[in-house]
Write an enzyme that holds these catalytic residues in place. Sequence first.
Site, short mmCIF file in Angstrom:
data_model
loop_
_atom_site.label_atom_id
_atom_site.label_comp_id
_atom_site.label_asym_id
_atom_site.label_seq_id
_atom_site.Cartn_x
_atom_site.Cartn_y
_atom_site.Cartn_z
N TYR A 292 0.51 -0.90 0.14
CA TYR A 292 0.12 0.18 -0.12
C TYR A 292 0.51 1.00 -0.03
O TYR A 292 0.86 2.20 -0.40
CB TYR A 292 -0.69 0.11 1.14
CG TYR A 292 -1.21 0.92 1.05
CD1 TYR A 292 -2.32 1.46 0.99
CD2 TYR A 292 -1.42 2.47 2.81
CE1 TYR A 292 -3.29 2.91 0.72
CE2 TYR A 292 -2.36 2.85 2.90
CZ TYR A 292 -3.34 3.41 1.63
OH TYR A 292 -4.12 4.65 2.09
N TRP B 46 -5.60 1.29 10.43
CA TRP B 46 -5.51 1.50 8.88
C TRP B 46 -5.78 0.12 8.39
O TRP B 46 -6.18 -0.59 7.13
CB TRP B 46 -4.81 1.89 7.83
CG TRP B 46 -4.94 2.41 6.74
CD1 TRP B 46 -4.10 2.12 5.52
CD2 TRP B 46 -6.07 3.00 5.91
NE1 TRP B 46 -4.75 1.69 4.93
CE2 TRP B 46 -5.97 2.36 4.39
CE3 TRP B 46 -7.20 2.56 6.14
CZ2 TRP B 46 -6.43 2.67 3.69
CZ3 TRP B 46 -8.22 3.05 5.59
CH2 TRP B 46 -8.10 2.66 4.62
N GLU C 239 -11.76 6.45 4.62
CA GLU C 239 -11.06 6.11 5.88
C GLU C 239 -12.11 6.99 7.06
O GLU C 239 -11.46 6.51 8.71
CB GLU C 239 -10.51 8.01 6.04
CG GLU C 239 -9.31 7.49 4.47
CD GLU C 239 -7.85 7.18 5.20
OE1 GLU C 239 -7.74 7.55 6.53
OE2 GLU C 239 -6.93 7.33 4.15
#
Length: 197
Positions: free
Chosen positions: A30, A60, A52
């Site tokens: 990522y 995350w 988000e």
Amino acid sequence: MSDTPGDTPLGPDGLPRCPWALSAPDYLAYHDEEWGRPVHGDDALFERLSLEAFQSGLSWITILRRRPGFRAAFADFRIAKVAEFTDADRERLLADAGIIRNRAKIDATLANARVLAGWAPGELDALIWSHAPEPAGRPAPRTLADVPAVTPESTALSKTLKKRGLRFVGPTTAYALMQACGLVNDHLQECAARTAP
């Protein structure tokens, strides 16, 4: 112990990376391929904004690993499709183990899609990118301590999005969006991904 100046350890290929990128293989991919790269398009930005929001209060990596499930559950985050979701879709989402089953976050995503469906094509993209700070005014962070959680620009973006009817878009979420979508470059100064094409 860092092998490079500042706070930038070396990755498995010997190149320096932001420290968070080395905590899991998912993060490394990522970090190297997505985070901080410019993202455009209303649907693509709606996806990032939604994810988000789902990340709020969570790691995350939890969202990243469930992203395929989120995309399947939310019609690939196509605004027009999600805006048409019914109460039955909402119940389906609340029962979907492939996503984060948080009622408030699901409701916010559905409500946001309905709001955005009334915007002109490209309007979300233009609004978000209008809040990008001037790159020359931002020195490259040398350590993670140099990376803010909120900025004046993210606060302004949050206020604008809320004023336009969007939910779950606080200043911290707005800044995470700005980082993820390339409005700011918060790769550390020595990170190999900072200047990657």
